[in-house]
Design a protein around this motif. Structure first.
Motif, PDB file in Angstrom:
ATOM      1  N   GLN A  97      39.960  38.955  40.563  1.00  0.00           N
ATOM      2  CA  GLN A  97      38.697  39.658  40.732  1.00  0.00           C
ATOM      3  C   GLN A  97      37.535  38.901  40.082  1.00  0.00           C
ATOM      4  O   GLN A  97      36.405  38.973  40.549  1.00  0.00           O
ATOM      5  CB  GLN A  97      38.798  41.062  40.114  1.00  0.00           C
ATOM      6  N   PHE A  98      37.816  38.168  39.006  1.00  0.00           N
ATOM      7  CA  PHE A  98      36.762  37.402  38.338  1.00  0.00           C
ATOM      8  C   PHE A  98      36.432  36.110  39.094  1.00  0.00           C
ATOM      9  O   PHE A  98      35.270  35.722  39.195  1.00  0.00           O
ATOM     10  CB  PHE A  98      37.198  37.057  36.906  1.00  0.00           C
ATOM     11  N   VAL A  99      37.465  35.467  39.640  1.00  0.00           N
ATOM     12  CA  VAL A  99      37.261  34.176  40.289  1.00  0.00           C
ATOM     13  C   VAL A  99      36.818  34.327  41.737  1.00  0.00           C
ATOM     14  O   VAL A  99      36.013  33.530  42.241  1.00  0.00           O
ATOM     15  CB  VAL A  99      38.560  33.340  40.216  1.00  0.00           C
ATOM     16  N   ALA A 100      37.292  35.347  42.436  1.00  0.00           N
ATOM     17  CA  ALA A 100      37.084  35.493  43.876  1.00  0.00           C
ATOM     18  C   ALA A 100      35.617  35.479  44.310  1.00  0.00           C
ATOM     19  O   ALA A 100      35.300  34.870  45.335  1.00  0.00           O
ATOM     20  CB  ALA A 100      37.765  36.767  44.370  1.00  0.00           C
ATOM     21  N   PRO A 101      34.676  36.128  43.583  1.00  0.00           N
ATOM     22  CA  PRO A 101      33.294  36.109  44.062  1.00  0.00           C
ATOM     23  C   PRO A 101      32.680  34.717  44.158  1.00  0.00           C
ATOM     24  O   PRO A 101      31.720  34.516  44.909  1.00  0.00           O
ATOM     25  CB  PRO A 101      32.547  36.947  43.004  1.00  0.00           C
TER      26      PRO A 101
END
Length: 257
Positions: A97-101
């Motif tokens: 969730q932190f890396v995906a954006p």
């Protein structure tokens, strides 16, 4: 190209927002580990009873502790290691969730299978260690018990040492089985190529046996149980990279200029 740049621009945020988001994700992970630790500590004796089964089946029915606090700290370690494995899906999800954006859609589609394969491969390696490698290693190591020069030599494993022994096998085999994920990610990042991996095959085989020699007892059977799967996983990674290269080539051919 413009669409991809716009897609990435939409996900950009100031540095402070990234730090706040990172803190929020870390708090989720800490809470997940804390809750899992509370549950695992309650069942610590049952978990250790499960871990000690290979020793029991090998014929050793006694473990000792030589320091007053050793048995207590063993329960803490059992609960912590179990909590980390139990909370791993939550930790992986928060990391995603932190890396995906900050990733393009194609990058998200490429990385998600690796994320899903990680716990499966780790558990496969840990299961192989528990059900095959550890019993073989214990059979070899406990074989030194008996009469030597008229003196009875008896194995009395300390509870803390046995836990460290089991965890070394579980995490060693589990981490070793993540080799295909690591190699495919390195290829995806452009650090290595399939041709380089093919050219380094002989060194990879030597490295597999070196890793097996470090992580397993000195008996040949235990070393082969880790070295052979590592070699096979290396070859599977090369095959997987070949498939991804073909898919990327097809996508590039069908994408309009």
């Amino acid at each position: 190209m413009t669409d991809m740049a716009d897609e990435l621009d939409d996900s950009r945020a100031p540095l402070l927002d990234h730090l706040l988001e990172l803190r929020r994700r870390l708090l989720f992970c800490i809470v997940a580990v804390g809750l899992a630790f509370a549950v695992c500590y309650y069942f610590a004796e049952d978990i250790f009873a499960f871990l000690v089964q290979p020793l029991l089946h090998a014929g050793q029915k006694t473990v000792i502790y030589t320091q007053l606090f050793e048995a207590f700290f063993v329960q803490i370690k059992v609960a912590f290691f179990s909590a980390m494995m139990l909370a791993f899906p939550v930790i992986a999800n928060q990391l995603w969730q932190f890396v995906a954006p900050g990733l393009y859609r194609k990058e998200k589609r490429a990385l998600l299978p690796f994320l899903l394969a990680t716990p499966v491969l780790f558990l496969t390696g840990a299961a192989m260690a528990y059900y095959i490698a550890i019993p073989m290693a214990l059979h070899f190591l406990l074989g030194y018990s008996g009469m030597i020069g008229g003196v009875q030599q008896q194995a009395l494993p300390a509870i803390g040492n046995y836990l460290s022994f089991v965890m070394q096998f579980l995490f060693g085999f589990g981490a070793a089985f993540l080799l295909p994920v690591l190699l495919m990610l390195l290829e995806r990042a452009g650090i290595v190529t399939r041709r380089q991996l093919i050219g380094a095959r002989r060194y990879a085989i030597v490295g597999a046996f070196a890793i097996a020699a470090v992580l397993t007892p000195p008996d040949v059977g235990s070393q082969l149980l880790l070295a052979i799967p590592l070699t096979i996983l290396y070859e599977l990674a090369i095959i997987g990279i070949w498939f991804t290269e073909r898919r990327r080539a097809k996508e590039a051919a069908t994408t309009p200029e």
